[in-house]
Design an enzyme around this catalytic site. Sequence first.
Site, PDB file in Angstrom:
ATOM      1  N   GLY A  12       0.767  -1.177   0.139  1.00 26.19           N
ATOM      2  CA  GLY A  12       0.090  -0.167  -0.141  1.00 26.19           C
ATOM      3  C   GLY A  12       0.723   1.277   0.103  1.00 26.19           C
ATOM      4  O   GLY A  12       0.378   2.234   0.345  1.00 26.19           O
ATOM      5  N   ASN A  14       1.836   3.076  -2.661  1.00 22.13           N
ATOM      6  CA  ASN A  14       1.223   3.703  -3.462  1.00 22.13           C
ATOM      7  C   ASN A  14      -0.259   4.419  -2.913  1.00 22.13           C
ATOM      8  O   ASN A  14      -0.302   5.573  -3.436  1.00 22.13           O
ATOM      9  CB  ASN A  14       1.046   3.204  -4.985  1.00 22.13           C
ATOM     10  CG  ASN A  14       2.490   3.038  -5.635  1.00 22.13           C
ATOM     11  OD1 ASN A  14       2.818   3.875  -6.435  1.00 22.13           O
ATOM     12  ND2 ASN A  14       3.028   1.918  -5.698  1.00 22.13           N
ATOM     13  N   MET A  77      -3.630  -7.698  -7.228  1.00 20.56           N
ATOM     14  CA  MET A  77      -2.909  -8.722  -7.492  1.00 20.56           C
ATOM     15  C   MET A  77      -3.724  -9.870  -8.158  1.00 20.56           C
ATOM     16  O   MET A  77      -3.462 -10.864  -8.015  1.00 20.56           O
ATOM     17  CB  MET A  77      -2.074  -9.668  -6.185  1.00 20.56           C
ATOM     18  CG  MET A  77      -1.145  -8.621  -5.644  1.00 20.56           C
ATOM     19  SD  MET A  77       0.092  -7.814  -6.957  1.00 20.56           S
ATOM     20  CE  MET A  77       1.057  -9.414  -7.388  1.00 20.56           C
ATOM     21  N   ARG A  78      -4.894  -9.371  -8.808  1.00 22.32           N
ATOM     22  CA  ARG A  78      -5.695 -10.172  -9.508  1.00 22.32           C
ATOM     23  C   ARG A  78      -6.147  -9.553 -10.800  1.00 22.32           C
ATOM     24  O   ARG A  78      -6.135  -8.328 -11.113  1.00 22.32           O
ATOM     25  CB  ARG A  78      -6.903 -10.425  -8.691  1.00 22.32           C
ATOM     26  CG  ARG A  78      -7.029 -11.160  -7.366  1.00 22.32           C
ATOM     27  CD  ARG A  78      -6.410 -12.576  -7.363  1.00 22.32           C
ATOM     28  NE  ARG A  78      -7.268 -13.660  -8.290  1.00 22.32           N
ATOM     29  CZ  ARG A  78      -7.901 -14.451  -7.928  1.00 22.32           C
ATOM     30  NH1 ARG A  78      -7.827 -14.591  -6.596  1.00 22.32           N
ATOM     31  NH2 ARG A  78      -8.608 -15.441  -8.552  1.00 22.32           N
ATOM     32  N   ASN A  92      -3.611   1.021 -14.218  1.00 25.40           N
ATOM     33  CA  ASN A  92      -2.680   0.524 -13.267  1.00 25.40           C
ATOM     34  C   ASN A  92      -1.329   1.154 -13.464  1.00 25.40           C
ATOM     35  O   ASN A  92      -0.883   1.981 -14.488  1.00 25.40           O
ATOM     36  CB  ASN A  92      -2.714  -0.913 -13.974  1.00 25.40           C
ATOM     37  CG  ASN A  92      -1.764  -1.738 -12.883  1.00 25.40           C
ATOM     38  OD1 ASN A  92      -1.641  -1.693 -11.729  1.00 25.40           O
ATOM     39  ND2 ASN A  92      -1.217  -2.600 -13.663  1.00 25.40           N
ATOM     40  N   HIS A  94       2.703  -0.264 -13.290  1.00 27.59           N
ATOM     41  CA  HIS A  94       3.548  -1.406 -13.232  1.00 27.59           C
ATOM     42  C   HIS A  94       5.156  -0.664 -13.289  1.00 27.59           C
ATOM     43  O   HIS A  94       5.302   0.065 -14.082  1.00 27.59           O
ATOM     44  CB  HIS A  94       3.273  -1.941 -14.586  1.00 27.59           C
ATOM     45  CG  HIS A  94       3.958  -3.515 -14.678  1.00 27.59           C
ATOM     46  ND1 HIS A  94       3.644  -4.324 -14.110  1.00 27.59           N
ATOM     47  CD2 HIS A  94       5.106  -3.725 -15.403  1.00 27.59           C
ATOM     48  CE1 HIS A  94       4.363  -5.410 -14.180  1.00 27.59           C
ATOM     49  NE2 HIS A  94       5.648  -4.990 -15.154  1.00 27.59           N
TER      50      HIS A  94
HETATM   51  C1  GRF Z   1       4.117  -1.403  -7.312  1.00 34.99           C
HETATM   52  O1  GRF Z   1       5.612  -1.513  -7.527  1.00 34.99           O
HETATM   53  C2  GRF Z   1       3.501  -1.143  -8.340  1.00 34.99           C
HETATM   54  O2  GRF Z   1       4.159  -0.942  -9.516  1.00 34.99           O
HETATM   55  C3  GRF Z   1       2.873  -2.835  -8.586  1.00 34.99           C
HETATM   56  O3  GRF Z   1       2.930  -3.477  -7.263  1.00 34.99           O
HETATM   57  C4  GRF Z   1       3.479  -2.754  -6.451  1.00 34.99           C
HETATM   58  C5  GRF Z   1       2.576  -2.223  -5.364  1.00 34.99           C
HETATM   59  O4  GRF Z   1       3.186  -1.635  -4.126  1.00 34.99           O
HETATM   60  N1  GRF Z   1       1.610  -2.894  -9.263  1.00 34.99           N
HETATM   61  P1  GRF Z   1       2.506  -0.673  -3.013  1.00 34.99           P
HETATM   62  O5  GRF Z   1       1.697  -2.012  -2.497  1.00 34.99           O
HETATM   63  O6  GRF Z   1       1.839   0.458  -3.546  1.00 34.99           O
HETATM   64  O7  GRF Z   1       3.492  -0.517  -1.862  1.00 34.99           O
END
Ligand code: GRF
Length: 171
Positions: A12, A14, A77-78, A92, A94
Site C-alpha cells: 500500500g 502507492n 494482484m488479480r 494500473n 507497473h
Molecule cells: C508497485 O510496485 C506497483 O508498480 C505494482 O505493485 C507494487 C505495489 O506496491 N503494481 P505498493 O503496495 O503500492 O507498495
Amino acid sequence: MKKILVMASGNGSNFEAIVEYFRNKDVLIELLCNIEGANVISRAKRLGIKYFIVKFTDTYKFLKDKKYDLYVLAGYMRILPRNVLALGRFINIHPSLLPEFRGLNAIKRAYNSGCKVTGVTVHYVEEEVDTGEIIAARKCEIEQGMALCELEGKIHQIEHNMYPKIIEEIL
Ligand code: GRF
C-alpha cells in the site's frame, strides 16, 4: 467532488502516496482490498480512509451499484474480468517500461536481465495483464553496482511521484 477507488492487495505504499497527495484537494478516496490483513488496510485505518475488504470473486457484485470517476489499481494482484472493467475507467501502475517485463517480479527480472534502464508505466487496464493503452512512462537507470533493493527503492520513489499526478490529470 471527484471520487476514486484505489484497489490494492498488499503493502500500500502507492495508496498512501495518493492519499497524501490529495489531502486538502477536492477528491474523495476510498480503498478496496481483496486480502484480509493486508498492510494497506492498516494504512487506510491510520489515514482515516474508508475501506472495503471484498474478496476477488465478489468484486462485480460489490461495485455494480457504486460509481467512481476512476478506479486506480495499485498493487491489486488479480486480473479483473470484463464485466468489472466495463464499470468505468481503470488504470494500473507497473514497475517496468512496458511492454518489457510484464507480470510478476518485474523489477527483479529487469535487474537480473543486465539491462541498463528500466522504469515505471501507467496504463489503462484491459483483460490481459499489463497491456492496455499507455498513459505515461518514466525511465529509471540501473546504475553500475546498484543492489536490487536500491533499484526497488528508486522505482517506488518514481511511482509515488508520478502516480498521483497522473491521476489528477485524468480526473
Ligand atoms: C508497485 O510496485 C506497483 O508498480 C505494482 O505493485 C507494487 C505495489 O506496491 N503494481 P505498493 O503496495 O503500492 O507498495
